[in-house]
Design an enzyme around this catalytic site. Structure first.
Site, PDB file in Angstrom:
ATOM      1  N   LYS A  89       0.866  -1.033   0.130  1.00  9.94           N
ATOM      2  CA  LYS A  89      -0.111  -0.063  -0.107  1.00  9.94           C
ATOM      3  C   LYS A  89       0.724   1.167  -0.011  1.00  9.94           C
ATOM      4  O   LYS A  89       2.245   1.223   0.372  1.00  9.94           O
ATOM      5  CB  LYS A  89      -0.635  -0.023   1.273  1.00  9.94           C
ATOM      6  CG  LYS A  89      -2.017   0.815   1.196  1.00  9.94           C
ATOM      7  CD  LYS A  89      -3.265   0.195   0.536  1.00  9.94           C
ATOM      8  CE  LYS A  89      -4.378   0.993   0.348  1.00  9.94           C
ATOM      9  NZ  LYS A  89      -5.637   0.238   0.143  1.00  9.94           N
ATOM     10  N   GLY A 186     -25.322   3.158   2.743  1.00  8.01           N
ATOM     11  CA  GLY A 186     -24.519   3.705   1.859  1.00  8.01           C
ATOM     12  C   GLY A 186     -24.759   3.000   0.421  1.00  8.01           C
ATOM     13  O   GLY A 186     -24.423   2.095   0.197  1.00  8.01           O
ATOM     14  N   VAL A 187     -25.351   3.981  -0.322  1.00  6.16           N
ATOM     15  CA  VAL A 187     -25.811   3.497  -1.631  1.00  6.16           C
ATOM     16  C   VAL A 187     -24.869   4.257  -2.624  1.00  6.16           C
ATOM     17  O   VAL A 187     -25.465   4.899  -3.461  1.00  6.16           O
ATOM     18  CB  VAL A 187     -27.381   3.361  -1.888  1.00  6.16           C
ATOM     19  CG1 VAL A 187     -28.016   2.274  -1.610  1.00  6.16           C
ATOM     20  CG2 VAL A 187     -27.934   4.720  -1.425  1.00  6.16           C
ATOM     21  N   GLY A 188     -23.591   4.192  -2.625  1.00 10.14           N
ATOM     22  CA  GLY A 188     -22.709   4.853  -3.723  1.00 10.14           C
ATOM     23  C   GLY A 188     -22.412   3.869  -4.752  1.00 10.14           C
ATOM     24  O   GLY A 188     -23.234   2.933  -5.035  1.00 10.14           O
ATOM     25  N   VAL A 190     -20.509   0.865  -4.809  1.00 11.09           N
ATOM     26  CA  VAL A 190     -20.912  -0.395  -4.589  1.00 11.09           C
ATOM     27  C   VAL A 190     -22.222  -0.776  -4.161  1.00 11.09           C
ATOM     28  O   VAL A 190     -22.949  -1.565  -4.739  1.00 11.09           O
ATOM     29  CB  VAL A 190     -19.903  -1.036  -3.585  1.00 11.09           C
ATOM     30  CG1 VAL A 190     -20.147  -2.563  -3.223  1.00 11.09           C
ATOM     31  CG2 VAL A 190     -18.439  -0.707  -3.904  1.00 11.09           C
TER      32      VAL A 190
HETATM   33  P1  NAD Z   1     -18.700   5.630  -2.536  1.00 10.39           P
HETATM   34  O1  NAD Z   1     -18.226   6.836  -1.911  1.00 10.39           O
HETATM   35  O2  NAD Z   1     -19.310   5.560  -4.032  1.00 10.39           O
HETATM   36  O3  NAD Z   1     -20.312   5.391  -1.741  1.00 10.39           O
HETATM   37  C1  NAD Z   1     -20.132   5.622  -0.260  1.00 10.39           C
HETATM   38  C2  NAD Z   1     -21.877   5.807  -0.086  1.00 10.39           C
HETATM   39  O4  NAD Z   1     -21.974   6.000   1.266  1.00 10.39           O
HETATM   40  C3  NAD Z   1     -22.048   7.238  -0.415  1.00 10.39           C
HETATM   41  O5  NAD Z   1     -23.325   7.362  -1.228  1.00 10.39           O
HETATM   42  C4  NAD Z   1     -22.214   8.248   0.662  1.00 10.39           C
HETATM   43  O6  NAD Z   1     -23.159   9.213   0.746  1.00 10.39           O
HETATM   44  C5  NAD Z   1     -22.531   7.327   1.743  1.00 10.39           C
HETATM   45  N1  NAD Z   1     -22.453   7.421   3.036  1.00 10.39           N
HETATM   46  C6  NAD Z   1     -21.472   8.181   3.665  1.00 10.39           C
HETATM   47  N2  NAD Z   1     -21.405   8.264   5.025  1.00 10.39           N
HETATM   48  C7  NAD Z   1     -22.715   7.532   5.245  1.00 10.39           C
HETATM   49  C8  NAD Z   1     -23.508   7.352   6.432  1.00 10.39           C
HETATM   50  N3  NAD Z   1     -22.848   7.963   7.686  1.00 10.39           N
HETATM   51  N4  NAD Z   1     -24.489   6.682   6.555  1.00 10.39           N
HETATM   52  C9  NAD Z   1     -25.090   6.174   5.400  1.00 10.39           C
HETATM   53  N5  NAD Z   1     -24.389   6.415   4.039  1.00 10.39           N
HETATM   54  C10 NAD Z   1     -23.323   7.103   3.945  1.00 10.39           C
HETATM   55  O7  NAD Z   1     -17.973   4.259  -2.174  1.00 10.39           O
HETATM   56  P2  NAD Z   1     -17.872   3.099  -2.777  1.00 10.39           P
HETATM   57  O8  NAD Z   1     -16.985   2.957  -3.794  1.00 10.39           O
HETATM   58  O9  NAD Z   1     -19.164   2.673  -3.085  1.00 10.39           O
HETATM   59  O10 NAD Z   1     -17.303   2.178  -1.383  1.00 10.39           O
HETATM   60  C11 NAD Z   1     -17.864   1.817  -0.490  1.00 10.39           C
HETATM   61  C12 NAD Z   1     -17.272   1.300   0.633  1.00 10.39           C
HETATM   62  O11 NAD Z   1     -16.929   0.177   0.046  1.00 10.39           O
HETATM   63  C13 NAD Z   1     -16.001   2.078   1.016  1.00 10.39           C
HETATM   64  O12 NAD Z   1     -15.813   1.796   2.652  1.00 10.39           O
HETATM   65  C14 NAD Z   1     -14.896   1.330   0.232  1.00 10.39           C
HETATM   66  O13 NAD Z   1     -13.560   1.489   1.015  1.00 10.39           O
HETATM   67  C15 NAD Z   1     -15.023  -0.124   0.293  1.00 10.39           C
HETATM   68  N6  NAD Z   1     -14.937  -0.749  -0.840  1.00 10.39           N
HETATM   69  C16 NAD Z   1     -15.207  -0.230  -2.178  1.00 10.39           C
HETATM   70  C17 NAD Z   1     -14.510  -1.185  -3.043  1.00 10.39           C
HETATM   71  C18 NAD Z   1     -15.005  -0.505  -4.525  1.00 10.39           C
HETATM   72  O14 NAD Z   1     -14.788  -1.334  -5.641  1.00 10.39           O
HETATM   73  N7  NAD Z   1     -15.172   0.576  -4.829  1.00 10.39           N
HETATM   74  C19 NAD Z   1     -13.732  -2.234  -3.076  1.00 10.39           C
HETATM   75  C20 NAD Z   1     -13.478  -2.454  -1.774  1.00 10.39           C
HETATM   76  C21 NAD Z   1     -13.994  -1.753  -0.753  1.00 10.39           C
END
Ligand code: NAD
Length: 356
Positions: A89, A186-188, A190
């Site tokens: 990392k 968290g509906v971002g 993933v």
């Molecule tokens: P993202 O930023 O696209 O989505 C995160 C979502 O969580 C956002 O919609 C945000 O508004 C919401 N959020 C933030 N704080 C919140 C709260 N207190 N309550 C409810 N919702 C809240 O991120 P992502 O890429 O979807 O990743 C989500 C998680 O998965 C992160 O922890 C990331 O480290 C982990 N992750 C992601 C990947 C990937 O492929 N993107 C891979 C491994 C791990």
């Protein structure tokens, strides 16, 4: 002549030895303002792969602590996923909103290149694909570039969905999620793909997010019920899927949770690994360890390293079902927290490779 430096007293090398790290590269460049640390934890199974994080740390020790912990996590994640990769990392110390420049990332790329492929970098928090394009001008040891393996989120979501089904098989006797009450926090990137899989399977979906517009769009598209941020840990549900922040499994939330399974994509879900994995086990809540269930992202990166197709990545992410089933079954049988079992299983794979 007196030897001024006693290596045995050096706290950094002692720390490396305690945590099992191979190498740390401290990077500094006055011209571009770059301050970075690259940590290679273990390369037994292959070159160390792990993203670069750009973050405002309170001090350099905090950055060092973060990179040591994250790089070790990548070793376990890659090993448990049966990828021919070690763990590494990098962290760039600085504000991702104000300090980015092509010169800084190219200088960072030169440091990555100096490791001659022992470390392969990718995006992490604070880093975008265009930053990685600058890095790629100085080194070929970088993945996650535009036009290559692309956004890892769909594969991460698919793997998480598979892991959720494996937990359901053990906890509820069926891997069908039809009619199961599932809360996605968290509906971002993933979270939305996960909701799509769950909706196709006929789950009863609940969602929570800090962004109102995201919530209303997704609840409209998939017929999901919106849950207030403060009510997340108090509703009756079958599965809680943390897909936002880390640390949501803690003293306060675990005592309130009313579910049989926790399986979500967020990193570092257990606030304290020494306490909260055990607390979930004691409440008979099956916990899919985050680094194993969210490995779809790194599987996607690996496909880019090896020049494999996106179909291959999805097929490989399907294996997360079996990995998670083995972990939670062993955890239940041996009454040991699942994240400890997962780390042991990862270490067993590394030890086996050492001795073969
Ligand atoms: P993202 O930023 O696209 O989505 C995160 C979502 O969580 C956002 O919609 C945000 O508004 C919401 N959020 C933030 N704080 C919140 C709260 N207190 N309550 C409810 N919702 C809240 O991120 P992502 O890429 O979807 O990743 C989500 C998680 O998965 C992160 O922890 C990331 O480290 C982990 N992750 C992601 C990947 C990937 O492929 N993107 C891979 C491994 C791990």
């Amino acid at each position: 002549m007196k030897n001024e430096i006693d290596i045995s007293e050096n706290p950094i090398i002692s720390q490396m030895s305690t945590m099992g790290h191979d190498q740390i590269l401290f990077c500094s460049d006055n011209e571009t303002g770059l301050k970075a640390i690259i940590a290679i934890h273990d390369t037994t199974l292959g070159p160390a792969l792990g993203g670069t994080r750009m973050w405002v740390y309170n001090n350099e020790l905090e950055a060092l602590h973060d990179v040591l912990r994250l790089s070790r996590g990548m070793t376990y994640k890659n090993a448990i996923s049966n990828l021919a990769l070690g763990g590494g990392k990098a962290v760039i110390i600085g504000d991702s909103k104000t300090m980015k420049s092509e010169a800084l990332f190219r200088r960072f790329g030169k440091f990555v290149d100096s490791l001659a492929g022992n470390y392969i970098t990718a995006e992490d928090v604070g880093i975008s694909p265009s930053d990685m394009v600058w890095v790629s001008k100085e080194t070929k040891h970088v993945v996650g570039l535009p036009g290559k393996s692309g956004d890892p989120s769909p594969v991460t979501a698919f793997g998480t969905y598979m892991g959720m089904k494996a937990c359901s098989k053990l906890q509820y006797g069926t891997d069908s999620l039809e009619g199961k009450k599932i809360l996605v926090q968290g509906v971002g990137h993933v979270g939305e793909y996960l909701v799509e899989y769950l909706s196709k399977e006929g789950a009863e979906i609940f969602i929570s997010d800090i962004h109102e517009d995201t919530i209303s769009r997704i609840s409209g598209t998939y017929g999901a019920t919106q849950i207030d941020l403060n009510d997340v840990y108090d509703i009756e549900m079958d599965i809680y899927a943390p897909c936002a922040l880390g640390g949501t499994l803690n003293d306060d939330t675990i005592s309130r949770l009313k579910c049989g399974i926790v399986a979500g994509a967020a990193n570092n879900q257990l606030k304290d690994e020494n306490i909260h994995g055990k607390a979930l086990l004691e409440k008979d809540i099956l916990y899919a360890p985050d680094f194993a269930v969210n490995a779809g992202g790194v599987i996607n990166c690996f496909s880019e390293v090896e020049g494999l197709s996106s179909e291959w990545a999805l097929k490989k992410a399907e294996d997360i079902y079996h990995t998670i089933f083995d972990i939670v079954k062993r955890s239940k049988d041996e009454n040991i927290p699942s994240h400890i079992i997962a780390m042991q299983m990862a270490q067993e794979k590394i030890d086996k490779a050492h001795h073969s």
